[in-house]
Design a protein around this motif. Structure first.
Motif, PDB file in Angstrom:
ATOM      1  N   THR A   1       0.830  -1.209   0.000  1.00  0.00           N
ATOM      2  CA  THR A   1       0.000   0.000   0.000  1.00  0.00           C
ATOM      3  C   THR A   1       0.864   1.258   0.000  1.00  0.00           C
ATOM      4  O   THR A   1       0.483   2.266  -0.590  1.00  0.00           O
ATOM      5  N   ILE A   2       2.024   1.188   0.624  1.00  0.00           N
ATOM      6  CA  ILE A   2       2.939   2.336   0.647  1.00  0.00           C
ATOM      7  C   ILE A   2       3.511   2.570  -0.749  1.00  0.00           C
ATOM      8  O   ILE A   2       3.545   3.707  -1.230  1.00  0.00           O
ATOM      9  N   PHE A   3       3.938   1.495  -1.408  1.00  0.00           N
ATOM     10  CA  PHE A   3       4.452   1.649  -2.774  1.00  0.00           C
ATOM     11  C   PHE A   3       3.377   2.251  -3.673  1.00  0.00           C
ATOM     12  O   PHE A   3       3.655   3.128  -4.487  1.00  0.00           O
ATOM     13  N   SER A   4       2.133   1.802  -3.506  1.00  0.00           N
ATOM     14  CA  SER A   4       1.030   2.342  -4.316  1.00  0.00           C
ATOM     15  C   SER A   4       0.789   3.813  -4.010  1.00  0.00           C
ATOM     16  O   SER A   4       0.601   4.624  -4.918  1.00  0.00           O
ATOM     17  N   LYS A   5       0.787   4.145  -2.723  1.00  0.00           N
ATOM     18  CA  LYS A   5       0.550   5.534  -2.300  1.00  0.00           C
ATOM     19  C   LYS A   5       1.599   6.478  -2.904  1.00  0.00           C
ATOM     20  O   LYS A   5       1.285   7.588  -3.324  1.00  0.00           O
ATOM     21  N   PHE A   6       2.839   6.016  -2.953  1.00  0.00           N
ATOM     22  CA  PHE A   6       3.921   6.838  -3.496  1.00  0.00           C
ATOM     23  C   PHE A   6       4.041   6.703  -5.016  1.00  0.00           C
ATOM     24  O   PHE A   6       4.931   7.276  -5.624  1.00  0.00           O
ATOM     25  N   LYS A   7       3.151   5.894  -5.599  1.00  0.00           N
ATOM     26  CA  LYS A   7       3.139   5.646  -7.044  1.00  0.00           C
ATOM     27  C   LYS A   7       4.468   5.074  -7.550  1.00  0.00           C
ATOM     28  O   LYS A   7       4.972   5.447  -8.604  1.00  0.00           O
TER      29      LYS A   7
END
Length: 65
Positions: free
Chosen positions: A25-31
């Motif tokens: 989810t962190i990788f997704s949030k930071f794109k």
């Protein structure tokens, strides 16, 4: 004083996600591409995405605990 980093910039994204599933989810949030770019290091992939590596690492390490 300083927190010990579990996740470092030279780690491979796919390895981090396998070991710490919450980080996806962190990788997704930071794109940051955790799919096709998942075989590369966090530093390389985040750099290509123009992401602030320090902020990303801080968030990843918070999620990994």
């Amino acid at each position: 004083m300083g927190e010990k980093m579990i996740i470092t910039k030279d780690m491979i994204i796919n390895d981090v996600i396998k070991k710490y599933p919450k980080t996806i989810t962190i990788f997704s949030k930071f794109k940051v591409d955790s799919c096709c770019g998942g075989g590369a290091s966090i530093e390389k992939t985040a750099g290509m995405s123009g992401v602030d590596i320090d902020s990303l690492l801080q968030a990843l390490n918070k999620a990994a605990v």
